[in-house]
Design a protein around this motif. Structure first.
Motif, PDB file in Angstrom:
ATOM      1  N   GLN A  64       0.719  -1.197   0.191  1.00  0.00           N
ATOM      2  CA  GLN A  64      -0.075  -0.522   0.101  1.00  0.00           C
ATOM      3  C   GLN A  64       1.061   1.777  -0.122  1.00  0.00           C
ATOM      4  N   SER A  65       0.483   2.304  -0.493  1.00  0.00           N
ATOM      5  CA  SER A  65       0.965   3.687  -0.310  1.00  0.00           C
ATOM      6  C   SER A  65       0.540   4.754  -0.737  1.00  0.00           C
ATOM      7  N   ARG A  66      -0.305   5.970  -0.133  1.00  0.00           N
ATOM      8  CA  ARG A  66      -0.405   6.383  -0.230  1.00  0.00           C
ATOM      9  C   ARG A  66       0.690   8.252  -0.576  1.00  0.00           C
ATOM     10  N   THR A  67       0.205   9.080  -1.410  1.00  0.00           N
ATOM     11  CA  THR A  67       0.711  10.038  -0.866  1.00  0.00           C
ATOM     12  C   THR A  67      -0.362  11.673  -1.469  1.00  0.00           C
ATOM     13  N   VAL A  68       0.415  12.563  -0.860  1.00  0.00           N
ATOM     14  CA  VAL A  68      -0.735  13.802  -0.230  1.00  0.00           C
ATOM     15  C   VAL A  68      -0.334  15.062  -0.749  1.00  0.00           C
ATOM     16  N   ARG A  69      -0.772  16.423  -1.113  1.00  0.00           N
ATOM     17  CA  ARG A  69       0.081  17.231  -1.232  1.00  0.00           C
ATOM     18  C   ARG A  69      -0.468  18.198  -0.285  1.00  0.00           C
ATOM     19  N   VAL A  70       0.273  18.817   0.798  1.00  0.00           N
ATOM     20  CA  VAL A  70      -0.115  20.042   0.947  1.00  0.00           C
ATOM     21  C   VAL A  70      -0.076  21.359   1.110  1.00  0.00           C
ATOM     22  N   ASP A  71      -0.434  22.619   0.872  1.00  0.00           N
ATOM     23  CA  ASP A  71      -0.065  23.973   1.211  1.00  0.00           C
ATOM     24  C   ASP A  71      -1.118  24.493   1.741  1.00  0.00           C
ATOM     25  N   GLY A  72      -0.660  25.851   2.336  1.00  0.00           N
ATOM     26  CA  GLY A  72      -1.071  26.662   3.520  1.00  0.00           C
ATOM     27  C   GLY A  72      -0.158  28.354   2.926  1.00  0.00           C
TER      28      GLY A  72
END
Length: 255
Positions: A64-72
């Protein structure tokens, strides 16, 4: 795995720390030490600034893998002791505030509301904000001069750092560390970089690259923060609802 992704995000952005280093880094470069000292001296006189953050997190656990982009983005008013920050992912936007020595973190649905905690009074208030946290990281680490570098078409000077275990512990919030169950030795393989304006000595951008290993899963993140609008008026308005019956023990469902 979701908790691991959140751990990377919180440690990297809110705590402003790097990672555990198992080998002793080489001594600091005197030129880099001077650059960091000059940046600290310049920033100490800054009353307000704004920041923008971009983060890319990839977590894997077996197949399993997961990619998350966060901006702020956010704003800091040091004289008023107020900070506002907004972070956005694909499915939610979270607002957080600091008002004096109380910090308010927006909670996810379905609970909503804000979690509240006290801000430490053992150090100057400004050290709770992203820019000053990053400078503390470099001040307490071995640092290295990398010379001139062009960033977005502008000339900067680049300094890198090798944070120690003790530095990480000194910058990590105890409550966050406990909630995330980050065991000793779980943070590794970090690099920290700081770009400075050679004319003003002000930080232009910082970057952290870190890895967290936990219960057989790993997550890596690159977090870039840009700093701008130094000294410009930053009137930070906090909605009255933030103070309405905040969660004293953290956001529900976060533990």
């Amino acid at each position: 795995m979701r908790r691991l992704v959140l751990a990377v995000c919180l440690v990297s952005f809110l705590a402003g720390c790097g990672a555990f280093m198992t080998d002793s880094p080489p001594p600091s470069d005197e030129r880099a030490v001077t650059a960091v000292e000059e940046a600290n001296s310049t920033v100490a006189a800054v009353d307000a600034y704004r920041f923008q953050m971009d983060m890319h997190v990839t977590a894997s656990d077996g197949e399993q893998s997961r990619t998350v982009r966060v901006d702020g983005d956010g704003a800091v008013n040091v004289s008023a002791k107020r900070m506002q920050a907004t972070t956005r992912t694909q499915d939610q936007t979270v607002e957080s505030y600091i008002d004096g020595y109380r910090a308010y973190q927006g909670c996810q649905d379905p609970w909503g509301g804000y979690a509240v905690e006290n801000v430490s009074r053992s150090e100057p208030w400004a050290t709770t904000t992203p820019l000053h946290r990053q400078l503390l990281l470099f001040e307490r680490s071995n640092v290295y001069w990398r010379g001139n570098e062009t960033l977005d078409g502008n000339r900067t000077v680049l300094v890198t750092a090798s944070p120690s275990t003790e530095t990480i512990r000194s910058l990590m919030d105890r409550r966050q560390a406990g909630d995330m169950e980050l065991r000793r030795g779980s943070l590794e393989n970090a690099t920290a970089r700081l770009w400075l304006d050679p004319e003003t000595n002000r930080p232009v951008q910082s970057e952290l690259r870190i890895q967290i290993s936990q219960r057989g899963a790993t997550a890596t993140a690159t977090i870039t923060v840009q700093y701008s609008e130094y000294g410009d008026p930053a009137a930070i308005s906090i909605p009255p609802t933030v103070y309405d019956d905040p969660h004293e023990l953290g956001c529900p469902g976060a533990s």
